[in-house]
Write an enzyme that holds these catalytic residues in place. Structure first.
Site, PDB file in Angstrom:
ATOM      1  N   HIS A  58       0.835  -1.205   0.000  1.00  0.00           N
ATOM      2  CA  HIS A  58       0.000   0.000   0.000  1.00  0.00           C
ATOM      3  C   HIS A  58       0.869   1.255   0.000  1.00  0.00           C
ATOM      4  O   HIS A  58       0.683   2.160  -0.821  1.00  0.00           O
ATOM      5  CB  HIS A  58      -0.921  -0.012   1.222  1.00  0.00           C
ATOM      6  N   GLU A  59       1.806   1.306   0.921  1.00  0.00           N
ATOM      7  CA  GLU A  59       2.645   2.498   1.029  1.00  0.00           C
ATOM      8  C   GLU A  59       3.557   2.653  -0.185  1.00  0.00           C
ATOM      9  O   GLU A  59       3.823   3.774  -0.632  1.00  0.00           O
ATOM     10  CB  GLU A  59       3.478   2.443   2.318  1.00  0.00           C
ATOM     11  N   HIS A  62       1.905   4.517  -2.820  1.00  0.00           N
ATOM     12  CA  HIS A  62       2.027   5.974  -2.686  1.00  0.00           C
ATOM     13  C   HIS A  62       3.346   6.464  -3.290  1.00  0.00           C
ATOM     14  O   HIS A  62       3.394   7.522  -3.930  1.00  0.00           O
ATOM     15  CB  HIS A  62       1.975   6.368  -1.201  1.00  0.00           C
TER      16      HIS A  62
END
Length: 268
Positions: A58-59, A62
């Site tokens: 998920h990160e 980003h």
């Protein structure tokens, strides 16, 4: 990447320098990925839990979003524009057996990846209590909107009022204040945490429509990069998504995912 005393205790991405055009040359974007992986203890190896792998994907989503931005002005770079969608899209690779087998391995024999049964179990686990989780998100969204649009709110009383209307039969525990443990997904999104659910809607549509049949399709990945990630905030989010999907975004994939009702033929 490892946890240590005094380190900021959250897994996140911190933007350090936005990309932009300056004097005819491009200023490269710089971002910091902060993780909290536990260090090995003695001879015990460092093993990631699945939740940690999911959070890392998920990160990193980003990071990819941030680094691929090619907007001309720093104001339109960064992570502020539909921030969660690319990260939530990338989470899907954690539930696909073909990608999980590429990155997993038994610590005593790295050539032995996760088995098919484990991969199937992880995919089923994703939908566990999905309806309950969605109701809880709706509860916090309603609470969030009210406290940011009303003065002198009795926070505990408001939760007691909203809880039975949304959770439908699940009693609220006495002697607690749910607002004191607000979901981490809403931190920094005050008065707009409902947008996190819309990000899930759009991410589900993107993955089901474009990636699920072939998660390693480089052409589709490059289209996503060029049409969604590169423009950044220079275009409206709905315009970016419609251009990539070839139509306006739909809620169908999100609804199907919550109902555990879709399979490989649902969108053909």
């Amino acid at each position: 990447m490892y946890t240590r005393e005094g380190k900021y205790g959250h897994t996140c991405v911190v933007p350090l320098q936005n990309g932009s055009l300056t004097g005819g040359s491009r200023q490269i974007p710089v971002a910091l990925l902060v993780t909290q992986i536990k260090k090995e203890v003695g001879d015990a190896p460092v093993l990631l839990r699945f939740s940690e792998v999911l959070k890392l994907f998920h990160e990193f989503g980003h990071v990819v979003h941030y680094m691929c931005n090619r907007a001309s002005y720093a104001k339109f770079s960064g992570l502020r524009h539909f921030v969660e969608i690319p990260a939530q899209v990338l989470e899907n690779w954690c539930y696909e057996a073909s990608s999980m087998k590429l990155i997993s391995g038994f610590h005593q024999d790295i050539t032995k990846p996760l088995g098919d049964d484990v991969c199937k179990s992880l995919k089923r686990w994703r939908c566990s209590f999905s309806a309950l989780k969605l109701k809880q998100e709706i509860l916090y969204c309603l609470f969030d909107q009210i406290i940011h649009s009303t003065e002198n709110v009795d926070i505990v009383g408001l939760f007691k009022h909203l809880h039975p209307k949304v959770m439908l039969g699940l009693p609220m525990l006495e002697g607690i204040n749910p607002a004191s443990s607000f979901p981490s997904s809403a931190i920094g999104c005050e008065a707009a945490c409902y947008s996190h659910i819309w990000s899930q809607v759009f991410a589900a549509d993107i993955y089901a429509s474009k990636f699920r049949d072939n998660i390693f399709n480089q052409h589709t990945g490059m289209q996503f990069r060029n049409k969604v990630l590169e423009p950044g905030g220079s275009k409206e989010p709905i315009e970016l998504l419609s251009d990539f999907l070839g139509r306006e975004p739909s809620i169908q994939a999100f609804v199907y995912s919550k109902a555990q009702a879709y399979d490989n033929s649902s969108f053909r």
